[in-house]
Design a protein around this motif. Structure first.
Motif, short mmCIF file in Angstrom:
data_model
loop_
_atom_site.label_atom_id
_atom_site.label_comp_id
_atom_site.label_asym_id
_atom_site.label_seq_id
_atom_site.Cartn_x
_atom_site.Cartn_y
_atom_site.Cartn_z
N UNK A 29 62.36 75.64 97.57
CA UNK A 29 61.47 74.80 96.64
C UNK A 29 60.99 75.75 95.58
N UNK A 30 61.71 77.09 95.12
CA UNK A 30 61.44 77.91 94.39
C UNK A 30 62.49 77.51 93.14
N UNK A 31 62.13 77.28 91.84
CA UNK A 31 63.23 76.90 90.82
C UNK A 31 63.04 77.60 89.78
N UNK A 32 62.16 78.42 89.56
CA UNK A 32 61.77 79.26 88.55
C UNK A 32 61.20 80.52 88.69
N UNK A 33 61.31 81.60 87.84
CA UNK A 33 60.47 82.95 88.39
C UNK A 33 58.98 82.80 88.51
N UNK A 34 58.29 81.72 87.63
CA UNK A 34 57.03 81.54 87.66
C UNK A 34 56.41 80.99 89.09
N UNK A 35 57.70 80.26 89.67
CA UNK A 35 57.31 79.69 91.14
C UNK A 35 57.43 80.73 92.06
N UNK A 36 57.76 81.87 91.54
CA UNK A 36 57.88 83.18 92.54
C UNK A 36 56.50 84.03 92.36
N UNK A 37 55.52 83.70 91.23
CA UNK A 37 54.24 84.51 91.23
C UNK A 37 53.69 84.81 92.52
N UNK A 38 53.53 83.71 93.38
CA UNK A 38 52.74 84.11 94.60
C UNK A 38 53.64 84.29 95.93
N UNK A 39 54.76 84.35 95.66
CA UNK A 39 55.80 84.54 96.77
C UNK A 39 55.35 86.11 97.54
N UNK A 40 55.16 85.99 98.89
CA UNK A 40 54.76 87.38 99.47
C UNK A 40 55.74 88.46 99.23
N UNK A 41 57.10 88.26 99.20
CA UNK A 41 57.92 89.48 99.02
C UNK A 41 58.19 89.78 97.58
N UNK A 42 58.31 88.66 96.70
CA UNK A 42 58.82 88.89 95.31
C UNK A 42 57.85 88.66 94.32
N UNK A 43 56.51 88.59 94.47
CA UNK A 43 55.44 88.44 93.55
C UNK A 43 55.51 89.56 92.56
N UNK A 44 55.49 90.88 93.02
CA UNK A 44 55.08 92.22 92.49
C UNK A 44 56.54 92.46 91.47
N UNK A 45 57.57 92.20 91.94
CA UNK A 45 58.62 92.56 90.95
C UNK A 45 58.99 91.53 90.09
N UNK A 46 58.79 90.17 90.29
CA UNK A 46 58.88 89.13 89.45
C UNK A 46 57.94 89.12 88.19
N UNK A 47 56.74 89.94 88.35
CA UNK A 47 55.74 89.96 87.29
C UNK A 47 56.30 90.77 86.17
N UNK A 48 56.93 91.81 86.40
CA UNK A 48 57.61 92.58 85.29
C UNK A 48 58.43 91.90 84.51
N UNK A 49 59.31 90.99 85.06
CA UNK A 49 60.37 90.12 84.22
C UNK A 49 59.51 89.00 83.57
#
Length: 329
Positions: free
Chosen positions: A100-120
């Motif tokens: 159910x994740x479709x964009x990088x914005x959806x991953x902002x609260x993801x337990x594994x990817x939140x930190x790395x996605x914030x830079x992008x």
């Protein structure tokens, strides 16, 4: 025929590649039409003086309906690319979409990817085209449509189109530097012409003024030819200048988009089949040295008019090709 011997000595073309007779007659016709005229009579330019000499500048404007993708759409497309995040490959991206994740914005609260996605996401939200271009180039080929889409993150006034004409392929003077910039709904073209061979230093210095406030460069095969060539000529005169910009070379993008639809991806082929443009009588780049040497030998400015128009149309085509590529990406 004397001109046949002269042309073959310089190795500019072969009969099977070009219609020599037509171009020979065109050259002669230009000489006849412009007999006794000077540059100002036919090119409407002016001589400019800088700290190293004098160059001839020609300025023209072309109305251009520059329909570009909205910035929000560009952000949406790029933010859908999970592979811009370090550690996310195609398989992981597919799994995330199933969850159910479709964009990088959806991953902002993801337990594994939140930190790395914030830079992008910071790079996307800051709308820095150069920064995004470098990021995409880390994970995708240079000719990937995403790379070209980052040009939309630049203000149009920050983009510089470039095309040069030279006397040869190596260690020969640049005889014409063409530059184009967006101004309102117009494309403003600046051309710096080598009115005599002793003035190359001056046209190179004039060119550099246009690089100062630009963030992005658009060329056709400029990464392999135009920029290295100009850098060598700058080095020859001891001019310290860095021509590196966020560089959108449209040749690899055109190959990616149209290589299976066209016989080749030469600029003239793109113009004919993609832009629907017919230049009429036009000199190919390989003939530019011959036309220029005719001007030097005869003093007749007629052949220069063909070189200037050829270069001007190249610049106008660049601005149209980038739009076509955006629409088809």
């Amino acid at each position: 025929m004397k001109d046949e011997i002269y042309s073959n000595m310089y190795g500019f073309w072969s009969y099977k590649d070009l219609d020599y007779a037509r171009l020979y007659n065109y050259n002669r016709e230009l000489i006849k039409i412009h007999e006794g005229k000077v540059l100002d009579d036919v090119l409407n330019g002016e001589y400019l003086e800088n700290d190293v000499g004098v160059c001839y500048q020609i300025v023209s404007e072309e109305f251009f309906d520059f329909t570009i993708p909205p910035l929000d759409l560009a952000k949406k497309i790029i933010s859908s690319q999970f592979q811009l995040v370090e550690g996310i490959g195609k398989l992981t991206a597919d799994d995330l979409r199933k969850e159910g994740y479709y964009t990088l914005y959806d991953l902002k609260e993801h337990p594994r990817w939140a930190e790395k996605v914030s830079d992008v996401l910071n790079r996307i939200d800051n709308s820095d085209g150069s920064d995004l271009f470098e990021l995409i180039y880390r994970w995708f080929p240079r000719n990937h449509p995403l790379s070209l889409l980052t040009a939309r993150f630049h203000n149009m006034e920050e983009i510089l189109y470039l095309d040069i004409e030279t006397l040869g392929l190596n260690n020969q003077p640049v005889i014409l530097i063409g530059l184009a910039e967006h101004s309102d709904r117009k494309l403003k073209v600046y051309q710096y012409l080598l009115s005599s061979k002793s003035r190359e230093h001056a046209i190179l210095k004039a060119m550099l003024n246009h690089f100062m406030n630009k963030k992005a460069l658009v060329t056709y095969n400029g990464i392999s030819f135009d920029i290295p060539y100009l850098q060598r000529r700058l080095d020859y005169y001891g001019i310290e200048a860095n021509l590196k910009k966020c560089h959108y070379d449209l040749l690899p993008f055109s190959r990616q988009a149209w290589k299976n639809k066209l016989p080749n991806c030469k600029l003239g082929t793109i113009e004919k089949y993609i832009l629907g443009l017919n230049r009429g009588i036009d000199i190919p780049g390989a003939m530019v040295p011959y036309f220029y040497e005719t001007y030097i030998i005869t003093g007749n400015v007629g052949p220069l008019t063909a070189i200037v128009e050829h270069n001007r149309q190249d610049l106008l085509s660049l601005s149209q090709i980038i739009v076509k590529l955006w629409k088809e990406s």
